[in-house]
Design an enzyme around this catalytic site. Structure first.
Site, PDB file in Angstrom:
ATOM      1  N   ASN A  62       0.872  -1.329   0.128  1.00 34.35           N
ATOM      2  CA  ASN A  62      -0.273  -0.020   0.023  1.00 34.35           C
ATOM      3  C   ASN A  62       1.022   1.686   0.272  1.00 34.35           C
ATOM      4  O   ASN A  62       1.772   1.058   0.460  1.00 34.35           O
ATOM      5  CB  ASN A  62      -1.023   0.056   1.059  1.00 34.35           C
ATOM      6  CG  ASN A  62      -0.161  -0.459   2.633  1.00 34.35           C
ATOM      7  OD1 ASN A  62       0.613  -1.116   2.711  1.00 34.35           O
ATOM      8  ND2 ASN A  62      -1.219  -0.115   3.298  1.00 34.35           N
ATOM      9  N   GLU A  64       0.554   5.740   0.331  1.00 34.94           N
ATOM     10  CA  GLU A  64      -0.635   6.267   1.005  1.00 34.94           C
ATOM     11  C   GLU A  64      -0.142   7.673   0.838  1.00 34.94           C
ATOM     12  O   GLU A  64       1.801   7.551  -0.154  1.00 34.94           O
ATOM     13  CB  GLU A  64      -0.413   5.993   2.960  1.00 34.94           C
ATOM     14  CG  GLU A  64      -1.422   5.637   2.775  1.00 34.94           C
ATOM     15  CD  GLU A  64      -1.093   4.713   4.786  1.00 34.94           C
ATOM     16  OE1 GLU A  64      -1.116   5.515   5.439  1.00 34.94           O
ATOM     17  OE2 GLU A  64      -2.409   3.775   4.832  1.00 34.94           O
ATOM     18  N   ASN A  65      -1.105   8.976   0.785  1.00 36.08           N
ATOM     19  CA  ASN A  65      -0.625   9.812   0.521  1.00 36.08           C
ATOM     20  C   ASN A  65      -1.148  11.094   1.011  1.00 36.08           C
ATOM     21  O   ASN A  65      -2.573  10.799   1.434  1.00 36.08           O
ATOM     22  CB  ASN A  65      -1.188   9.732  -1.586  1.00 36.08           C
ATOM     23  CG  ASN A  65      -0.649  11.443  -2.359  1.00 36.08           C
ATOM     24  OD1 ASN A  65      -1.517  12.593  -1.963  1.00 36.08           O
ATOM     25  ND2 ASN A  65      -0.034  11.073  -2.495  1.00 36.08           N
ATOM     26  N   ALA A  66      -0.858  12.345   0.881  1.00 33.95           N
ATOM     27  CA  ALA A  66      -0.750  13.266   2.126  1.00 33.95           C
ATOM     28  C   ALA A  66      -2.814  13.139   1.916  1.00 33.95           C
ATOM     29  O   ALA A  66      -3.616  13.820   2.274  1.00 33.95           O
ATOM     30  CB  ALA A  66      -0.342  14.282   1.729  1.00 33.95           C
ATOM     31  N   TYR A  68      -5.309  12.119   0.666  1.00 40.74           N
ATOM     32  CA  TYR A  68      -5.589  10.094   0.327  1.00 40.74           C
ATOM     33  C   TYR A  68      -6.586   9.480  -0.507  1.00 40.74           C
ATOM     34  O   TYR A  68      -5.411   8.539  -0.384  1.00 40.74           O
ATOM     35  CB  TYR A  68      -7.028  10.354   1.888  1.00 40.74           C
ATOM     36  CG  TYR A  68      -6.199  10.742   3.513  1.00 40.74           C
ATOM     37  CD1 TYR A  68      -4.969  11.563   3.892  1.00 40.74           C
ATOM     38  CD2 TYR A  68      -7.071  10.690   4.255  1.00 40.74           C
ATOM     39  CE1 TYR A  68      -4.523  11.575   4.811  1.00 40.74           C
ATOM     40  CE2 TYR A  68      -6.688  10.981   6.054  1.00 40.74           C
ATOM     41  CZ  TYR A  68      -5.063  11.200   6.087  1.00 40.74           C
ATOM     42  OH  TYR A  68      -4.880  12.047   7.648  1.00 40.74           O
ATOM     43  N   GLU A  75      -2.983  -4.847  -2.824  1.00 41.50           N
ATOM     44  CA  GLU A  75      -3.445  -5.589  -4.226  1.00 41.50           C
ATOM     45  C   GLU A  75      -3.456  -4.663  -5.618  1.00 41.50           C
ATOM     46  O   GLU A  75      -2.522  -5.468  -6.242  1.00 41.50           O
ATOM     47  CB  GLU A  75      -5.077  -6.048  -3.548  1.00 41.50           C
ATOM     48  CG  GLU A  75      -5.399  -6.819  -2.149  1.00 41.50           C
ATOM     49  CD  GLU A  75      -5.674  -6.162  -1.076  1.00 41.50           C
ATOM     50  OE1 GLU A  75      -4.965  -4.739  -0.866  1.00 41.50           O
ATOM     51  OE2 GLU A  75      -6.079  -6.313  -0.305  1.00 41.50           O
ATOM     52  N   CYS A 112     -10.188  -4.639   0.175  1.00 41.30           N
ATOM     53  CA  CYS A 112     -11.530  -3.844  -0.233  1.00 41.30           C
ATOM     54  C   CYS A 112     -12.860  -4.313  -1.382  1.00 41.30           C
ATOM     55  O   CYS A 112     -11.697  -5.067  -2.328  1.00 41.30           O
ATOM     56  CB  CYS A 112     -11.323  -2.674  -0.122  1.00 41.30           C
ATOM     57  SG  CYS A 112     -10.399  -1.949  -1.592  1.00 41.30           S
ATOM     58  N   CYS A 115     -10.689  -3.950  -5.074  1.00 38.54           N
ATOM     59  CA  CYS A 115      -9.289  -4.251  -4.994  1.00 38.54           C
ATOM     60  C   CYS A 115     -10.192  -5.458  -5.640  1.00 38.54           C
ATOM     61  O   CYS A 115     -10.187  -6.149  -6.130  1.00 38.54           O
ATOM     62  CB  CYS A 115      -9.453  -4.860  -3.989  1.00 38.54           C
ATOM     63  SG  CYS A 115      -7.765  -3.141  -3.716  1.00 38.54           S
TER      64      CYS A 115
HETATM   65  N1  THU Z   1      -5.224  -1.530   2.572  1.00 39.42           N
HETATM   66  C1  THU Z   1      -5.052  -1.761   1.450  1.00 39.42           C
HETATM   67  O1  THU Z   1      -4.060  -1.888   1.237  1.00 39.42           O
HETATM   68  N2  THU Z   1      -5.560  -3.153   1.174  1.00 39.42           N
HETATM   69  C2  THU Z   1      -6.630  -3.202   1.312  1.00 39.42           C
HETATM   70  O2  THU Z   1      -7.628  -4.320   0.687  1.00 39.42           O
HETATM   71  C3  THU Z   1      -7.167  -1.987   2.076  1.00 39.42           C
HETATM   72  C4  THU Z   1      -6.120  -1.506   3.093  1.00 39.42           C
HETATM   73  C5  THU Z   1      -4.277  -0.252   2.467  1.00 39.42           C
HETATM   74  C6  THU Z   1      -4.868   1.257   2.762  1.00 39.42           C
HETATM   75  C7  THU Z   1      -4.744   2.216   3.650  1.00 39.42           C
HETATM   76  O3  THU Z   1      -3.132   2.306   2.658  1.00 39.42           O
HETATM   77  C8  THU Z   1      -4.805   1.176   4.337  1.00 39.42           C
HETATM   78  O4  THU Z   1      -4.768  -0.388   4.332  1.00 39.42           O
HETATM   79  C9  THU Z   1      -4.988   1.481   6.006  1.00 39.42           C
HETATM   80  O5  THU Z   1      -6.312   1.573   5.490  1.00 39.42           O
END
Ligand code: THU
Length: 157
Positions: A62, A64-66, A68, A75, A112, A115
């Site tokens: 995963n 992330e970015n400021a 969001y 995935e 999620c 994905c």
């Molecule tokens: N996240 C995933 O990488 N996969 C998922 O299926 C659900 C959530 C990440 C997104 C975010 O960076 C962190 O988990 C918290 O939600």
């Protein structure tokens, strides 16, 4: 009116040692991919590993970015990289592992909805079932196809 029920099937393993060799390799790759998560906001590291039909593995994590919504799940990072770098290869399986501060969740983290939909797309593109391994410290779940995690898949218009 008729009441309908959908059943899904999956296997639960109590330890990674119980997985078959290829599955174990993919599960280990997903755990390893957690190290490259960039998760300064959630502190939740997710690793994903895609195995192609020929056994090759690519990884994602995963990011992330400021801003969001600009970030991306592990995935989709793995699958988009897999398709972008090896467009002609069929994806056979994906493994996912997640945790905090290097400690893997006991019960597997589940992907999620977005994905799952992307998995459905690459399963269709690959023309074969895509196996999904959800890796946890106390138990691992194996689904034989995306349909089992996303019943009544939307896959065409
Ligand atoms: N996240 C995933 O990488 N996969 C998922 O299926 C659900 C959530 C990440 C997104 C975010 O960076 C962190 O988990 C918290 O939600």
């Amino acid at each position: 009116m008729t009441n309908k029920e959908i059943k899904i099937a999956y296997r639960e393993y109590e330890s990674l040692e119980q997985l078959e060799a290829e599955e174990r390799k993919l599960a280990d790759a997903a755990i390893d991919a957690m190290k490259n998560a960039y998760a300064p906001y959630s502190g939740f590291s997710v690793g994903a590993a895609v195995m192609f039909e020929d056994g090759e593995i690519v990884k994602g994590s995963n990011q992330e970015n400021a801003a969001y919504p600009s970030g991306l799940c592990a995935e989709r990072t793995a699958m988009f990289y897999a398709s972008a770098s090896r467009p002609d290869k069929a994806m056979a399986a994906i493994a996912i592992a997640a945790g905090q501060k290097g400690v893997i969740c006991g019960t597997p983290a589940t992907p999620c909805g977005a994905c799952r939909q992307v998995m459905a797309q690459y399963q269709a593109k690959s023309g074969r079932p895509m196996k999904i391994l959800l890796v946890g410290a106390d138990r691992t779940w194996v689904f034989d196809k995306v349909d089992d995690l996303l019943p009544l898949i939307f896959d065409s218009i």
